[in-house]
Design a protein around this motif. Sequence first.
Motif, PDB file in Angstrom:
ATOM      1  N   PHE A 115       0.834  -1.204   0.000  1.00 52.42           N
ATOM      2  CA  PHE A 115       0.000   0.000   0.000  1.00 52.42           C
ATOM      3  C   PHE A 115       0.871   1.257   0.000  1.00 52.42           C
ATOM      4  O   PHE A 115       0.606   2.224  -0.712  1.00 52.42           O
ATOM      5  N   ILE A 116       1.977   1.226   0.782  1.00 51.00           N
ATOM      6  CA  ILE A 116       2.847   2.400   0.892  1.00 51.00           C
ATOM      7  C   ILE A 116       3.668   2.604  -0.375  1.00 51.00           C
ATOM      8  O   ILE A 116       3.737   3.717  -0.918  1.00 51.00           O
ATOM      9  N   PHE A 117       4.273   1.510  -0.871  1.00 47.97           N
ATOM     10  CA  PHE A 117       5.237   1.662  -1.966  1.00 47.97           C
ATOM     11  C   PHE A 117       4.648   1.384  -3.346  1.00 47.97           C
ATOM     12  O   PHE A 117       5.128   1.932  -4.339  1.00 47.97           O
ATOM     13  N   LEU A 118       3.638   0.521  -3.417  1.00 45.67           N
ATOM     14  CA  LEU A 118       3.043   0.195  -4.717  1.00 45.67           C
ATOM     15  C   LEU A 118       1.707   0.890  -4.936  1.00 45.67           C
ATOM     16  O   LEU A 118       1.086   0.727  -5.981  1.00 45.67           O
ATOM     17  N   LYS A 119       1.267   1.659  -3.913  1.00 41.67           N
ATOM     18  CA  LYS A 119       0.035   2.442  -4.010  1.00 41.67           C
ATOM     19  C   LYS A 119      -1.183   1.589  -4.337  1.00 41.67           C
ATOM     20  O   LYS A 119      -2.071   2.004  -5.081  1.00 41.67           O
ATOM     21  N   ASN A 125     -12.305  -5.246   3.561  1.00 41.79           N
ATOM     22  CA  ASN A 125     -11.768  -6.436   4.227  1.00 41.79           C
ATOM     23  C   ASN A 125     -10.305  -6.282   4.584  1.00 41.79           C
ATOM     24  O   ASN A 125      -9.844  -6.735   5.635  1.00 41.79           O
ATOM     25  N   GLN A 126      -9.544  -5.653   3.691  1.00 46.97           N
ATOM     26  CA  GLN A 126      -8.116  -5.471   3.944  1.00 46.97           C
ATOM     27  C   GLN A 126      -7.867  -4.546   5.131  1.00 46.97           C
ATOM     28  O   GLN A 126      -6.993  -4.793   5.954  1.00 46.97           O
ATOM     29  N   MET A 127      -8.647  -3.477   5.212  1.00 42.55           N
ATOM     30  CA  MET A 127      -8.484  -2.555   6.333  1.00 42.55           C
ATOM     31  C   MET A 127      -8.857  -3.220   7.658  1.00 42.55           C
ATOM     32  O   MET A 127      -8.122  -3.124   8.652  1.00 42.55           O
ATOM     33  N   ILE A 283      -4.677 -16.022  17.391  1.00 48.64           N
ATOM     34  CA  ILE A 283      -5.999 -16.135  16.766  1.00 48.64           C
ATOM     35  C   ILE A 283      -6.366 -14.835  16.053  1.00 48.64           C
ATOM     36  O   ILE A 283      -6.887 -14.848  14.932  1.00 48.64           O
ATOM     37  N   LEU A 284      -6.075 -13.699  16.693  1.00 48.24           N
ATOM     38  CA  LEU A 284      -6.377 -12.401  16.071  1.00 48.24           C
ATOM     39  C   LEU A 284      -5.570 -12.194  14.798  1.00 48.24           C
ATOM     40  O   LEU A 284      -6.093 -11.724  13.778  1.00 48.24           O
ATOM     41  N   VAL A 285      -4.274 -12.538  14.850  1.00 43.58           N
ATOM     42  CA  VAL A 285      -3.419 -12.370  13.667  1.00 43.58           C
ATOM     43  C   VAL A 285      -3.930 -13.235  12.527  1.00 43.58           C
ATOM     44  O   VAL A 285      -4.079 -12.778  11.381  1.00 43.58           O
ATOM     45  N   ILE A 286      -4.211 -14.502  12.808  1.00 44.84           N
ATOM     46  CA  ILE A 286      -4.668 -15.423  11.764  1.00 44.84           C
ATOM     47  C   ILE A 286      -6.038 -15.016  11.227  1.00 44.84           C
ATOM     48  O   ILE A 286      -6.308 -15.113  10.026  1.00 44.84           O
ATOM     49  N   LEU A 287      -6.905 -14.527  12.116  1.00 46.99           N
ATOM     50  CA  LEU A 287      -8.218 -14.034  11.669  1.00 46.99           C
ATOM     51  C   LEU A 287      -8.053 -12.864  10.706  1.00 46.99           C
ATOM     52  O   LEU A 287      -8.721 -12.800   9.659  1.00 46.99           O
ATOM     53  N   GLY A 288      -7.154 -11.950  11.041  1.00 45.48           N
ATOM     54  CA  GLY A 288      -6.896 -10.820  10.151  1.00 45.48           C
ATOM     55  C   GLY A 288      -6.338 -11.256   8.819  1.00 45.48           C
ATOM     56  O   GLY A 288      -6.727 -10.742   7.760  1.00 45.48           O
ATOM     57  N   VAL A 289      -5.433 -12.235   8.846  1.00 47.67           N
ATOM     58  CA  VAL A 289      -4.869 -12.773   7.606  1.00 47.67           C
ATOM     59  C   VAL A 289      -5.967 -13.433   6.771  1.00 47.67           C
ATOM     60  O   VAL A 289      -6.012 -13.286   5.547  1.00 47.67           O
ATOM     61  N   PHE A 290      -6.858 -14.149   7.432  1.00 52.44           N
ATOM     62  CA  PHE A 290      -7.952 -14.809   6.715  1.00 52.44           C
ATOM     63  C   PHE A 290      -8.820 -13.788   5.988  1.00 52.44           C
ATOM     64  O   PHE A 290      -9.215 -13.983   4.837  1.00 52.44           O
ATOM     65  N   THR A 292      -7.957 -10.729   4.972  1.00 50.11           N
ATOM     66  CA  THR A 292      -7.243 -10.128   3.847  1.00 50.11           C
ATOM     67  C   THR A 292      -6.981 -11.140   2.741  1.00 50.11           C
ATOM     68  O   THR A 292      -6.821 -10.762   1.581  1.00 50.11           O
ATOM     69  N   SER A 293      -6.939 -12.432   3.095  1.00 46.34           N
ATOM     70  CA  SER A 293      -6.664 -13.460   2.082  1.00 46.34           C
ATOM     71  C   SER A 293      -7.816 -13.617   1.107  1.00 46.34           C
ATOM     72  O   SER A 293      -7.669 -14.251   0.063  1.00 46.34           O
ATOM     73  N   ARG A 294      -8.929 -13.044   1.434  1.00 46.44           N
ATOM     74  CA  ARG A 294     -10.069 -13.103   0.514  1.00 46.44           C
ATOM     75  C   ARG A 294      -9.923 -12.097  -0.623  1.00 46.44           C
ATOM     76  O   ARG A 294     -10.724 -12.080  -1.547  1.00 46.44           O
ATOM     77  N   GLU A 295      -8.859 -11.286  -0.539  1.00 47.69           N
ATOM     78  CA  GLU A 295      -8.619 -10.284  -1.576  1.00 47.69           C
ATOM     79  C   GLU A 295      -7.422 -10.686  -2.430  1.00 47.69           C
ATOM     80  O   GLU A 295      -6.614 -11.523  -2.060  1.00 47.69           O
TER      81      GLU A 295
END
Length: 311
Positions: A115-119, A125-127, A283-290, A292-295
């Motif tokens: 997001f920072i370097f490739l814009k 979901n990602q946020m 669990i929180l980290v993996i939930l967040g990854v899940f 974002t993984s839908r994108e």
Amino acid sequence: MGMNKIPPFLLLLIATILWGGNFVIGRAVANELPPFTLAFLRWCTACIVFLPLAWVPLKRDWLTIRKHFPAVLFMSFTGVASFNTLVYIALHHTTSINASLMNTSTPILIYILSFIFLKERLTRNQMIGTVISLIGVLFIISKGSLASLLQFSFNLGDIIMLVAVICWSAYSLLVKHFSGKLPGNATFLVSIFIGIIMLFPFFIYEVTNPAVHIIWSVTSISSILYTGIFASIVAFICWNTGVIRLGANKAGIYLNFIPVFAALFAVLFIGESLKVFQAAGGILVILGVFLTSREKIWGLRQKLNLSQQIK
């Protein structure tokens, strides 16, 4: 039995088992092998094993690699010389369970850097996934203590592990950018060789410094062989074969097994115990990854062969 006769899910599980073991090995030999020595000898071993497999592709693709040599140089620094060395340094100060849980935040950090370097655009979901995962990371490094968080009182090993994950994320972005330009096996071999050169001065410092204690034993030598052969080459081959046969998106979910196996091995073999804050944060980290993984952004890490080879 050939690799193509092994079910792809089993190949992916083997890779994550071997990568999970890498965290436990690094912690188990922390008092016998200093980090630069372990990293240097690991990659020397990997180079010896992988050379016969990649020598012909290297001769064929050398001109292509030389054309993009600055990128390969930075890949070697971030992915080979820095990532695992920082992991081994971190494991002198934190548990293998903590380190492996911190490692699960890699896709999120890749996403943030992209997001920072490739814009690249942020979707809902990602946020949400990023925020949830970062809360999980903070929960792990603060040991679930609000006071530690407010006072910025963190374990040194967890902070070093976070730097390691940032290095891996930067490496993965480079791999994504050059995925259609650089050949996989040949680039991996060159990256290993350059990484060995980068690590060599630090290795010499450790083995010649009387204040640095190195214990050569069956355990330490076995650890070098395990990390150099199994956690590097065997895992790399199993993972890439599984990704090709199962698909990158489905294969990516298997990365979440790394902290599971690391925690299991740590409890069984080196006497660590899984704490409530580690389980909750993981669990929180993996939930967040899940989420974002839908994108499509998930593909930044999972769809590339190179980006999984040196865990």
